[in-house]
Enzyme design. Sequence first.
Site, mmCIF file in Angstrom:
data_model
loop_
_atom_site.group_PDB
_atom_site.id
_atom_site.type_symbol
_atom_site.label_atom_id
_atom_site.label_comp_id
_atom_site.label_asym_id
_atom_site.label_seq_id
_atom_site.Cartn_x
_atom_site.Cartn_y
_atom_site.Cartn_z
ATOM 1 C CB SER A 154 -22.594 31.634 13.524
ATOM 2 O OG SER A 154 -22.816 32.799 13.595
ATOM 3 C CE LYS A 192 -26.037 26.757 11.560
ATOM 4 N NZ LYS A 192 -27.466 26.826 11.702
ATOM 5 C CG HIS A 198 -21.583 27.331 13.525
ATOM 6 N ND1 HIS A 198 -21.689 26.821 13.115
ATOM 7 C CD2 HIS A 198 -23.112 27.760 13.382
ATOM 8 C CE1 HIS A 198 -22.439 27.070 11.952
ATOM 9 N NE2 HIS A 198 -23.491 28.634 12.705
#
Length: 396
Positions: free
Chosen positions: A182, A241, A210
């Site tokens: 990340s 996300k 991610h």
Amino acid sequence: MTDKFSWIEDELRTLQEAGLRTTIRTIGSACGAWMVVDGKKVLNFCTNNYLGLANHPRLKSAAQAALEKWGAGPAAVRSIAGTLELHRELETRLAAFKEVEDALYVQSGFCANQAVIPALVGKEDIIFTDRLNHASIIDGCRLSSAEIVVYEHCDVEDAERAIKAHKGKYRRAMLITDGVFSMDGDIAPLDRLHALCEQHGIITMVDDAHGEGVVGRSGRGIVDHFRLNGKFDLEIGTLSKAFGVVGGVIAGRKLVIDWIRQKARPFLFSSAVTAADTAACLAAVELLEQGSELVDKLWENTRYFKEGMRRAGFDTGPSATPITPVMLGEASLAQQFSRKLFDGEPGLFAMPIGFPTVPQGKARIRVMISAAHSREDLDLGLEIFAKVGKELGVIS
């Protein structure tokens, strides 16, 4: 009488002097390419809204419909009276999307890691973990009481050395890695780690927070990126996300997921995710199933912005993903840079990242590119970064 908490003032002062005290800004609008932050409209290069779904009309409509049908909250943990039909539908769709046997939807990606690790390994076991793994993995490992062995970042040879050095000294072994890291945006060598673990009979687990919605076919994630679908034992993901909502997902073999349903404390002892959030997550999955347009736009924007930053003279580290670290070194410089970005006209929102989130001396501004950004947004962002970079002597 002595104040029992006077030490906190001293510690906060030390953080302030070192440029490490976190300033929490307040958001006054929906998440998008432009946002109202601390009362000011700014260009947003800060959130994890990779695909621009956080304020997408289809997700909002799905959430509103679920709110009307199911109410505001489930009012129970999943294992007693909180599992809605929507939860099961989302789990089925996520398993199909990831091409695995089963999936479990929990409150967050952080909860997912804390749920899985202690359920699978304990005091007689061992965990091999990448040095730069996320804090949720670190905490999950500690909660398990297993022996923790750290191998050097993305270093398969060092992981192999560690595995061989501990051979025969444990009951069960697990290797855990982030898929996309990340802070640096680099990618774990998942194919080689998988081969190593297969050779030694080690459970494999990857945190794809991610990578989901970003890499792989139509954003299916890091395991799909390496064509290891159904082969990696456990995929941990987040729907907060790229999917634009909230929640975590644990995906893998049905046998393993069934066991986690029986043993995972965050699942057993914390209230279920709301129907509105769950329905919005379902809408996000449907959008990704329909095609790769948003993922393609994200990568087009990423390539354009990174190339512009490199031409300007910025160091963007080893990133191979839309995460773009602007390497600055000292935490105080990163904080100053972030303030100048924000205070300009127009302002740009990108927070500084310093120790302990990243190692000492490796502070940076972390830029998060989104499919929601227009070419004009990216050009403006490049212009603002270049202006501040020259003012502070970071670039010439």
